[in-house]
Write a protein that holds these residues in place. Sequence first.
Motif, PDB file in Angstrom:
ATOM      1  N   ASN A 142      42.407  -4.445  -4.186  1.00 33.91           N
ATOM      2  CA  ASN A 142      42.941  -4.779  -5.501  1.00 33.91           C
ATOM      3  C   ASN A 142      42.192  -4.048  -6.612  1.00 33.91           C
ATOM      4  O   ASN A 142      42.780  -3.655  -7.624  1.00 33.91           O
ATOM      5  CB  ASN A 142      42.860  -6.283  -5.737  1.00 33.91           C
TER       6      ASN A 142
ATOM      7  N   GLY B 231      45.882   1.220 -11.331  1.00 32.63           N
ATOM      8  CA  GLY B 231      46.370   0.191 -12.232  1.00 32.63           C
ATOM      9  C   GLY B 231      45.385  -0.940 -12.420  1.00 32.63           C
ATOM     10  O   GLY B 231      44.667  -1.315 -11.493  1.00 32.63           O
ATOM     11  N   ASP B 232      45.364  -1.483 -13.635  1.00 31.03           N
ATOM     12  CA  ASP B 232      44.443  -2.581 -13.945  1.00 31.03           C
ATOM     13  C   ASP B 232      45.159  -3.917 -14.055  1.00 31.03           C
ATOM     14  O   ASP B 232      44.615  -4.888 -14.569  1.00 31.03           O
ATOM     15  CB  ASP B 232      43.654  -2.281 -15.225  1.00 31.03           C
ATOM     16  N   HIS B 233      46.400  -3.985 -13.575  1.00 28.06           N
ATOM     17  CA  HIS B 233      47.149  -5.234 -13.578  1.00 28.06           C
ATOM     18  C   HIS B 233      46.638  -6.156 -12.471  1.00 28.06           C
ATOM     19  O   HIS B 233      45.909  -5.736 -11.577  1.00 28.06           O
ATOM     20  CB  HIS B 233      48.642  -4.951 -13.372  1.00 28.06           C
ATOM     21  N   GLU B 234      47.047  -7.403 -12.525  1.00 28.12           N
ATOM     22  CA  GLU B 234      46.668  -8.361 -11.486  1.00 28.12           C
ATOM     23  C   GLU B 234      47.376  -7.993 -10.186  1.00 28.12           C
ATOM     24  O   GLU B 234      48.577  -7.706 -10.168  1.00 28.12           O
ATOM     25  CB  GLU B 234      47.047  -9.782 -11.899  1.00 28.12           C
ATOM     26  N   LYS B 235      46.628  -8.012  -9.086  1.00 21.35           N
ATOM     27  CA  LYS B 235      47.174  -7.570  -7.806  1.00 21.35           C
ATOM     28  C   LYS B 235      46.911  -8.601  -6.705  1.00 21.35           C
ATOM     29  O   LYS B 235      46.036  -9.465  -6.826  1.00 21.35           O
ATOM     30  CB  LYS B 235      46.547  -6.230  -7.389  1.00 21.35           C
TER      31      LYS B 235
ATOM     32  N   ASP C 195      54.216   0.097  -8.001  1.00 23.25           N
ATOM     33  CA  ASP C 195      54.302  -1.365  -7.937  1.00 23.25           C
ATOM     34  C   ASP C 195      53.658  -1.871  -6.652  1.00 23.25           C
ATOM     35  O   ASP C 195      52.956  -2.888  -6.656  1.00 23.25           O
ATOM     36  CB  ASP C 195      55.767  -1.805  -7.987  1.00 23.25           C
TER      37      ASP C 195
ATOM     38  N   ARG D  63      51.468  -5.368  -7.431  1.00 21.63           N
ATOM     39  CA  ARG D  63      51.542  -6.295  -8.565  1.00 21.63           C
ATOM     40  C   ARG D  63      51.669  -7.732  -8.053  1.00 21.63           C
ATOM     41  O   ARG D  63      52.465  -8.021  -7.158  1.00 21.63           O
ATOM     42  CB  ARG D  63      52.734  -5.939  -9.447  1.00 21.63           C
TER      43      ARG D  63
ATOM     44  N   GLU E 226      53.029 -10.404  -9.180  1.00 23.47           N
ATOM     45  CA  GLU E 226      54.331 -11.067  -9.235  1.00 23.47           C
ATOM     46  C   GLU E 226      55.290 -10.545  -8.164  1.00 23.47           C
ATOM     47  O   GLU E 226      56.190 -11.271  -7.723  1.00 23.47           O
ATOM     48  CB  GLU E 226      54.958 -10.898 -10.623  1.00 23.47           C
TER      49      GLU E 226
END
Length: 462
Positions: free
Chosen positions: A131, A136-140, A300, A320, A322
């Motif tokens: 993760n 990317g620094d989004h929640e994983k 993604d 991601r 979600e």
Amino acid sequence: MTIDATDTAAGEAPEDGVSTAGGPGLPQERRLVTEIPGPRSRELLERKAAAVARGVGHTAPIAAVAAGGGVVVDADGNSLIDLGSGIAVTGVGNAHPAVVAAVSAQAAQFTHTCFMVSPYEGYVAVAERLNALTPGDHEKRSALFNSGAEAVENAVKIARKHTGRQAVVAFDHAYHGRTSLTMALTAKSMPYKSGFGPFSPEIYRAPVSYPLRDGLDGAQAAARAIGVIEKQVGADNLAAVIIEPVLGEGGFIVPAEGFLPALAAWCAEQGVVFIADEVQTGFARTGAMFACEHEGVVPDLIVTAKGIAGGLPLSAVTGRAEVMDAAHVGGLGGTYGGNPLACAAALAAMDVYESERLSEAAQSIGAVITERMSALQAADARVGEVRGRGAMMAVELVDAATGEPDAALAGTVARAAIAAGVIVLTCGTYGNVLRFLPPLTIPEHLLVEGLDVVAVALREAP
């Protein structure tokens, strides 16, 4: 058939005994004690023919007994330069001491509980590391599996669940595996698909960017692909687009600059899950930790395997939160997925990629290969193109007069190189590509010598 480690290191024909040697302590040299294959390798190949299903082929006709650094040693005491890394698996080098120590320590604790029965820290730690490492620094979230094909299948499952759609687009020259679903995603029929149908439905194919053969820039190639997708599939029906950032089995094709970002942007606009299959490109292989990073693409979902665990079977889907969390409880998993030994190996290997700066090593390897193979191209019209990223490089061989793919030449060169003590693999939809995937720990003198052997094989090929 056994081999004694000390006899192997000395370069002599081995006496009977059990080999426990390997890793970077092996002499880093090309050494031919017998012809390839030697008598002990021939013995094993005869046993293989009698015991193993015919469909399981092999490239190098040797019986491997030890490997490390940039060499593979066979049962006859021959030491071959390794330009294949077990198809991009042993990026940190075979039997790296950190990986060996981690696996040994874990094996002494427990070898299996099934994570779905009794969770353990190693699996969670690998997920946390993935993760953090992936673009990317989004929640994983991550989920672990056994093979690249299994991870690809799960990525498709997750994308379909998240979007409520069914269609999936893959590309010309793609390779995603040998299972029922991944065969459908894979483009090349022989040997991967021929006679094994019917294949999974709702799989569609779009043209990929192949600069040598289509003459398009990235924007033009992306517009062509998107046009095909919109007309033949329709964005409203599309769950996912899956692509290798550098196409592997299809010929180490590097899409023209701008192709991948345009495709990813279109997916984002349409609510389509963009899946990067980084099974072969991942973990420093291309000179970045992941090949998507070369153009700033943030997928993604990203699929990883091969180089993840230093030779132990492990794969993952990371993406991601979600999207990953769309699957219901119990919808993802498998008995061996995230095996504790493989997780221990992966944590050690990921430490090595960073501490030994293997992305930079891959860049240096790529520079050496590019320089030497480009010089060969300048002198030989049969070298149609030298391409790739980092330590994932290829030479496309063509008919000098017509420019058409020359698979026979590629096969001749690869066989001659192996006979001379250098493991080199072929690939490509047309079977005409020599691919170079050395361990990222290979000493430069071995790399140069191996490339020289390949060059001689090409010059001597009719």
